[in-house]
Design an enzyme around this catalytic site. Structure first.
Site, PDB file in Angstrom:
ATOM      1  CG  ASP A  87     -14.311  -8.177   1.384  1.00  0.00           C
ATOM      2  OD1 ASP A  87     -13.129  -8.243   1.793  1.00  0.00           O
ATOM      3  OD2 ASP A  87     -14.604  -8.144   0.174  1.00  0.00           O
ATOM      4  CD  GLU A 148      -9.406 -10.441  -2.216  1.00  0.00           C
ATOM      5  OE1 GLU A 148      -8.637 -10.990  -3.022  1.00  0.00           O
ATOM      6  OE2 GLU A 148     -10.490 -10.964  -1.843  1.00  0.00           O
TER       7      GLU A 148
END
Length: 379
Positions: A87, A148
């Site tokens: 991500d 994250e």
């Protein structure tokens, strides 16, 4: 075993061509379909490199993750875990402002440095060793996650469970300095802030209301002014009001707090929670603790990992130093667990999380060879 790391068959130009597909597939954390596509692409590429891959459904509302293992006669025994995230912080459409672009030894693109470049270099290093006929002493696994950038609220348990099965953890997050790796990270906490005001018509009865936006602005300044050398506070992601002719009743924001030591973060938390108050009329200011990253202080095992990396880097022709960094990563979790963890092994670049995020192209190969050297000798 030790190998001639300069002979590891990694070509930065070829790696950049493969990485281009990853960078041009935007994958902001909160866009699950996009992250799912990115995970599927990474899984397919790892399968093409020889990994066996399992796609793991992501946390509710967030993207899928991928767990991969390279063929090894000792599969199932504790080995080496490479952890990364797919991500990014860049919203869909960032490619229009930050296209994949190459100029000399620099290449730009959303997420190219944090941390698609490092992930790509790491999996390429595993395959390059196999192409050399080098068998790693320990089995190598890869875990790529999806959240994250928002503090790992949904995959922390997965990361810790996977890490617990292994002897070493390598994290190809960006190299914060050209010749630096990360051996520790600060403690980090996130908070949700909510100001609750009193409604009224902003034109006809302004004084009858109490603006939640004004309250947030006042408290925001006070919170950020608490920042000192031991603990920092930063407020962002502020939303308040719906109609300009209505006194806003709700304003929300997020706060990030960071400290080098856990006790400093805990003291900071107590200071921030003191802002929490509720009045009898329903107005007030709410402070709610969200996700945290524990402080990670370098263990003996981590420093032994660094010394190996330093020697390998010397063989590659560059000096290597280490540091404890403020930016959090999933290495916080594995390091705090006491597992030998080496972070910041990824590509060299700058200006992550901005519209100038870029990498130094040649670091794809040099950092890949550094990772390959570690994989080849850790036992």
């Amino acid at each position: 075993m030790t190998i001639d790391v300069n002979a590891v068959p990694l070509d930065a130009e070829a790696m950049l061509n493969g990485l281009k597909r990853w960078v041009e597939l935007e994958s902001p954390t909160y866009d699950k379909p996009s992250v799912d596509k990115m995970t599927a692409m990474a899984a397919e590429d790892m399968e093409d490199l020889g990994f066996s891959v399992e796609v793991i459904p992501g946390p509710e509302g967030l993207g899928d993750c991928a767990r991969a293992a390279f063929p090894h006669e000792r599969t199932g025994e504790p080995g080496i875990l490479i952890i990364g995230h797919l991500d990014t912080v860049h919203p869909l459409g960032t490619l229009e402002k930050l296209p994949f672009k190459r100029e000399g030894n620099r290449c730009w693109g959303p997420g190219i440095c944090d941390m698609k470049g490092g992930n790509f270099a790491a999996i390429s290093a595993v395959k390059a060793l196999a192409d050399m006929g080098v068998k790693t002493p320990l089995p190598v696994h890869v875990l790529l996650t999806s959240d994250e950038e928002i503090g790992t609220p949904g995959t922390r348990a997965l990361i810790e469970a996977e890490a617990q099965k292994h002897k070493y953890v390598l994290v190809p997050e960006p190299a914060w300095g050209r010749n630096t790796v990360v051996t520790g990270r600060y403690a980090i906490a996130r908070y949700h802030l909510t100001a609750m005001g009193r409604p009224s018509h902003a034109g006809a009865a302004l004084k009858a209301g109490q603006s939640a936006v004004k309250m947030m602005a006042r408290e925001l300044l006070a919170i950020e002014d608490m920042t000192d050398d031991d603990c920092t506070f930063s407020v962002s992601v502020v939303h308040g009001g719906q109609w300009v002719n209505c006194v806003p009743t709700v304003c929300r924001a997020e706060c990030l707090s960071m400290a080098k030591r856990q006790e400093d973060l805990d003291r900071g938390a107590a200071r921030l929670m003191a802002f929490d108050r509720r009045q009898a009329d329903g107005t007030g200011f709410l402070v709610e603790k969200s996700v945290v990253r524990p402080v990670w202080e370098a263990s003996e095992g981590t420093m032994e990992l660094f010394e190996r990396a330093k020697r390998i880097a010397g063989d590659l022709g560059f000096p290597l130093s280490h540091a404890s960094e403020g930016g959090g990563s999933d290495g916080n979790f594995t390091g705090a667990m006491g597992l030998p963890t080496l972070d910041g092994l990824g590509v060299v670049g700058a200006n992550v999380h901005t519209l100038d995020e870029h990498i130094e192209v040649d670091s794809l190969a040099s950092r890949g060879r550094l990772i390959a050297g570690l994989l080849a000798e850790l036992d």
